[in-house]
Design a protein around this motif. Structure first.
Motif, PDB file in Angstrom:
ATOM      1  N   MET A   1     134.126 -23.742 106.756  1.00  0.00           N
ATOM      2  CA  MET A   1     135.039 -23.270 107.167  1.00  0.00           C
ATOM      3  C   MET A   1     135.196 -22.698 108.750  1.00  0.00           C
ATOM      4  O   MET A   1     135.288 -21.704 109.012  1.00  0.00           O
ATOM      5  CB  MET A   1     135.209 -21.715 106.462  1.00  0.00           C
ATOM      6  CG  MET A   1     135.477 -21.796 104.907  1.00  0.00           C
ATOM      7  SD  MET A   1     136.840 -22.779 104.382  1.00  0.00           S
ATOM      8  CE  MET A   1     138.208 -21.410 105.191  1.00  0.00           C
ATOM      9  N   GLN A   5     142.103 -20.985 110.777  1.00  0.00           N
ATOM     10  CA  GLN A   5     143.267 -20.981 109.809  1.00  0.00           C
ATOM     11  C   GLN A   5     143.018 -20.016 108.503  1.00  0.00           C
ATOM     12  O   GLN A   5     142.139 -20.345 107.720  1.00  0.00           O
ATOM     13  CB  GLN A   5     143.858 -22.382 109.274  1.00  0.00           C
ATOM     14  CG  GLN A   5     145.086 -22.443 108.684  1.00  0.00           C
ATOM     15  CD  GLN A   5     145.464 -23.876 108.253  1.00  0.00           C
ATOM     16  OE1 GLN A   5     144.676 -25.017 108.647  1.00  0.00           O
ATOM     17  NE2 GLN A   5     146.534 -23.957 107.721  1.00  0.00           N
ATOM     18  N   LEU A   6     144.039 -19.157 108.436  1.00  0.00           N
ATOM     19  CA  LEU A   6     143.683 -18.239 107.047  1.00  0.00           C
ATOM     20  C   LEU A   6     144.216 -19.015 106.031  1.00  0.00           C
ATOM     21  O   LEU A   6     145.107 -19.810 105.758  1.00  0.00           O
ATOM     22  CB  LEU A   6     144.445 -17.102 107.485  1.00  0.00           C
ATOM     23  CG  LEU A   6     144.227 -16.282 108.559  1.00  0.00           C
ATOM     24  CD1 LEU A   6     145.131 -14.878 108.704  1.00  0.00           C
ATOM     25  CD2 LEU A   6     142.699 -15.466 108.481  1.00  0.00           C
ATOM     26  N   ARG A   7     143.591 -18.702 104.773  1.00  0.00           N
ATOM     27  CA  ARG A   7     143.944 -19.050 103.544  1.00  0.00           C
ATOM     28  C   ARG A   7     144.500 -17.926 102.622  1.00  0.00           C
ATOM     29  O   ARG A   7     143.804 -16.764 102.862  1.00  0.00           O
ATOM     30  CB  ARG A   7     142.643 -19.798 102.640  1.00  0.00           C
ATOM     31  CG  ARG A   7     142.569 -21.276 103.353  1.00  0.00           C
ATOM     32  CD  ARG A   7     141.873 -22.039 102.090  1.00  0.00           C
ATOM     33  NE  ARG A   7     140.481 -21.542 101.734  1.00  0.00           N
ATOM     34  CZ  ARG A   7     139.942 -21.637 100.626  1.00  0.00           C
ATOM     35  NH1 ARG A   7     140.623 -22.755  99.665  1.00  0.00           N
ATOM     36  NH2 ARG A   7     138.609 -21.249 100.399  1.00  0.00           N
ATOM     37  N   CYS A   8     145.366 -18.216 101.762  1.00  0.00           N
ATOM     38  CA  CYS A   8     145.822 -17.054 100.926  1.00  0.00           C
ATOM     39  C   CYS A   8     144.565 -16.660  99.932  1.00  0.00           C
ATOM     40  O   CYS A   8     144.052 -17.378  99.518  1.00  0.00           O
ATOM     41  CB  CYS A   8     146.849 -17.549  99.821  1.00  0.00           C
ATOM     42  SG  CYS A   8     147.516 -16.273  98.901  1.00  0.00           S
ATOM     43  N   HIS A   9     144.548 -15.121  99.948  1.00  0.00           N
ATOM     44  CA  HIS A   9     143.401 -14.605  99.088  1.00  0.00           C
ATOM     45  C   HIS A   9     143.499 -15.135  97.610  1.00  0.00           C
ATOM     46  O   HIS A   9     142.310 -15.339  97.145  1.00  0.00           O
ATOM     47  CB  HIS A   9     143.508 -13.086  99.149  1.00  0.00           C
ATOM     48  CG  HIS A   9     143.159 -12.570 100.599  1.00  0.00           C
ATOM     49  ND1 HIS A   9     142.418 -13.216 101.470  1.00  0.00           N
ATOM     50  CD2 HIS A   9     143.660 -11.454 101.106  1.00  0.00           C
ATOM     51  CE1 HIS A   9     142.202 -12.242 102.487  1.00  0.00           C
ATOM     52  NE2 HIS A   9     143.147 -11.239 102.377  1.00  0.00           N
ATOM     53  N   GLU A  11     144.143 -17.983  96.787  1.00  0.00           N
ATOM     54  CA  GLU A  11     143.934 -19.226  96.577  1.00  0.00           C
ATOM     55  C   GLU A  11     142.185 -19.426  96.905  1.00  0.00           C
ATOM     56  O   GLU A  11     141.899 -20.274  96.172  1.00  0.00           O
ATOM     57  CB  GLU A  11     144.696 -20.087  97.976  1.00  0.00           C
ATOM     58  CG  GLU A  11     144.057 -21.550  98.175  1.00  0.00           C
ATOM     59  CD  GLU A  11     144.489 -22.198  99.279  1.00  0.00           C
ATOM     60  OE1 GLU A  11     144.122 -23.582  99.627  1.00  0.00           O
ATOM     61  OE2 GLU A  11     145.370 -21.681 100.034  1.00  0.00           O
ATOM     62  N   VAL A  12     141.796 -18.511  97.532  1.00  0.00           N
ATOM     63  CA  VAL A  12     140.232 -18.348  97.864  1.00  0.00           C
ATOM     64  C   VAL A  12     139.745 -18.072  96.555  1.00  0.00           C
ATOM     65  O   VAL A  12     138.663 -18.834  96.152  1.00  0.00           O
ATOM     66  CB  VAL A  12     140.098 -17.483  98.832  1.00  0.00           C
ATOM     67  CG1 VAL A  12     138.501 -17.178  98.797  1.00  0.00           C
ATOM     68  CG2 VAL A  12     140.623 -17.637 100.287  1.00  0.00           C
ATOM     69  N   GLN A  53     132.365 -19.335 104.604  1.00  0.00           N
ATOM     70  CA  GLN A  53     132.793 -19.483 103.168  1.00  0.00           C
ATOM     71  C   GLN A  53     132.567 -18.006 102.453  1.00  0.00           C
ATOM     72  O   GLN A  53     133.438 -17.601 101.767  1.00  0.00           O
ATOM     73  CB  GLN A  53     132.425 -20.711 102.510  1.00  0.00           C
ATOM     74  CG  GLN A  53     133.002 -22.049 103.092  1.00  0.00           C
ATOM     75  CD  GLN A  53     133.039 -23.021 102.055  1.00  0.00           C
ATOM     76  OE1 GLN A  53     132.593 -22.846 100.825  1.00  0.00           O
ATOM     77  NE2 GLN A  53     132.897 -24.285 102.492  1.00  0.00           N
ATOM     78  N   GLU A  56     134.632 -15.084 103.415  1.00  0.00           N
ATOM     79  CA  GLU A  56     136.042 -15.460 103.099  1.00  0.00           C
ATOM     80  C   GLU A  56     136.425 -14.944 101.674  1.00  0.00           C
ATOM     81  O   GLU A  56     137.379 -14.263 101.339  1.00  0.00           O
ATOM     82  CB  GLU A  56     136.422 -16.934 103.341  1.00  0.00           C
ATOM     83  CG  GLU A  56     137.858 -17.363 102.915  1.00  0.00           C
ATOM     84  CD  GLU A  56     138.242 -18.853 102.824  1.00  0.00           C
ATOM     85  OE1 GLU A  56     139.230 -19.000 103.510  1.00  0.00           O
ATOM     86  OE2 GLU A  56     137.601 -19.332 102.369  1.00  0.00           O
ATOM     87  N   LEU A  81     149.708 -14.475 106.810  1.00  0.00           N
ATOM     88  CA  LEU A  81     149.200 -16.051 106.824  1.00  0.00           C
ATOM     89  C   LEU A  81     149.717 -16.564 107.939  1.00  0.00           C
ATOM     90  O   LEU A  81     148.850 -17.876 108.474  1.00  0.00           O
ATOM     91  CB  LEU A  81     149.705 -16.731 105.423  1.00  0.00           C
ATOM     92  CG  LEU A  81     149.188 -16.285 104.273  1.00  0.00           C
ATOM     93  CD1 LEU A  81     149.595 -16.992 102.920  1.00  0.00           C
ATOM     94  CD2 LEU A  81     147.590 -16.298 104.304  1.00  0.00           C
ATOM     95  N   SER A 104     142.232  -8.690 108.847  1.00  0.00           N
ATOM     96  CA  SER A 104     141.561  -9.627 108.283  1.00  0.00           C
ATOM     97  C   SER A 104     139.995  -9.390 109.070  1.00  0.00           C
ATOM     98  O   SER A 104     139.848  -8.903 110.076  1.00  0.00           O
ATOM     99  CB  SER A 104     141.545 -11.192 108.906  1.00  0.00           C
ATOM    100  OG  SER A 104     140.799 -12.156 108.752  1.00  0.00           O
TER     101      SER A 104
END
Length: 379
Positions: A1, A5-9, A11-12, A53, A56, A81, A104
């Motif tokens: 990672m 770029q942020l990922r949706c929580h 999605e994580v 990772q 995150e 996001l 974040s």
């Protein structure tokens, strides 16, 4: 990672937005075992990528496991996001800073007050918010006293009074800006008074909504930062430890009082007047048992001696009493008293009889005298 770029929580964690708290907790536990930095490094990732990772994953769980933070994230997910932390901390074509990128854990590293340290990053953010308030007052001539001085965030070495003052200020934040730039209509371009009034009302609604959302965003950021502030975390740990210590002291105090009470009970001596003779108690118990047996053997009826004035619960007790010396003596005494009463009664009757005879004799004499008198008068 390595990318910022942020990922949706969701999605994580590999979950849908309607997942339950139990599902979120379960998903995190499973992924935490698989994405532990040591395991990721063994699979070929660098230490930095493995740590990123895992962080995150931890951040996603921290936000979604907290009902308040999750509600905030759900309602501002798109802003968070698609925000850009490198855009100069301001939303394009807007006079207010873009705060969503700072919800974040990736925007800071460590708890220093320099570089990308926690206290440096958020000190700059809140300083920017405060500066915007001051500049707005200056431009509109509202006076600087319209904005209260904002306490500094400080660092790990400052006292907790400063920490409390900082968060009390921002958790109760209320902007002085009127958000006139969100107006949708040019009121002066209205065709008539009625249309201009409608346009003005719509603009007021938009300003009010934007102002409310901005206040909520700033307060939400204050809560986000407070929850992750190491000074606050350490203070909560101390308070919890102090509460546990007080609970233990209270337990010991109650135990001590209970021990003292038991010792007083053991040392207590019953006064002489309150003591009961054990022989009397045993005798009463035996008597009660005998009474119960007598009631059962005599059909529940009680036997009573009129001479002695005593009750007996069994036939056996009654017979034994009849043969007793005391009973016989009292019976003899009773007979003698009855005989005396009879003698007295006979004497009284004789006296009465003699009196009656005297009266009859007197009456006869009176009659004779009366007859003689009549004969003399008629003669």
């Amino acid at each position: 990672m390595a990318s910022n770029q942020l990922r949706c929580h969701y999605e994580v964690l590999g979950l849908s937005r309607d997942s339950s708290p139990e599902e979120i907790r379960s998903a995190y536990k499973k992924l935490a075992l698989r994405r532990h930095p040591d395991k990721l490094v063994q699979s070929g990732l660098s230490q930095a990528e493995a740590t990123a990772q895992f962080q995150e994953l931890v951040q996603a769980y921290e936000v979604l496991s907290d009902p308040k933070e999750r509600a905030w994230y759900d309602s501002h997910r798109s802003q968070i996001l698609f925000s850009d932390p490198n855009s100069g901390n301001s939303v394009p074509d807007s006079v207010i800073p873009n705060l969503f990128s700072f919800f974040s854990n990736t925007v800071y590293s460590g708890y220093t007050d320099s570089g990308r340290g926690f206290y440096k990053v958020y000190s700059d953010v809140f300083e920017k918010i405060y500066s915007n308030e001051v500049n707005f007052c200056r431009k509109l001539g509202l006076g600087l006293d319209s904005v209260r001085d904002a306490p500094l965030i400080g660092n790990l070495q400052c006292d907790y009074a400063q920490v409390s003052a900082f968060y009390n200020y921002w958790l109760g934040f209320s902007t002085v800006m009127d958000f006139c730039w969100v107006d949708q209509y040019d009121v002066m371009a209205g065709q008539n008074r009625k249309s201009r009034r409608v346009m003005e009302e719509e603009n007021k609604k938009l300003r009010k909504k934007a102002r409310r959302e901005y206040n909520e965003t700033v307060r939400g950021l204050g809560e986000f930062v407070k929850k992750r502030d190491k000074r606050v975390i350490d203070m909560l740990v101390k308070k919890n430890a102090e509460m546990e210590r007080k609970k233990e002291e209270e337990k010991e105090r109650k135990k001590k009082l209970e021990r003292e009470r038991m010792e007083r009970l053991r040392a207590y001596e019953e006064p002489e007047w309150a003591r009961v003779n054990e022989e009397e108690v045993d005798g009463m118990e035996g008597f009660e048992e005998e009474e119960d047996k007598g009631k059962k053997g005599n059909g529940g009826k009680e036997l009573y001696c009129v001479v002695c004035g005593k009750k007996f619960k069994s036939e056996k007790q009654w017979k034994n009493h009849e043969q007793s010396k005391k009973h016989k003596e009292k019976v003899a005494e009773l007979r003698e008293s009855f005989q005396d009463e009879d003698d007295e009664r006979e004497d009284i009757e004789e006296d009465d009889l003699e009196k009656n005879e005297d009266v009859e004799e007197i009456e006869e004499r009176f009659k004779e005298d009366f007859n003689i008198q009549r004969e003399w008068e008629w003669g």
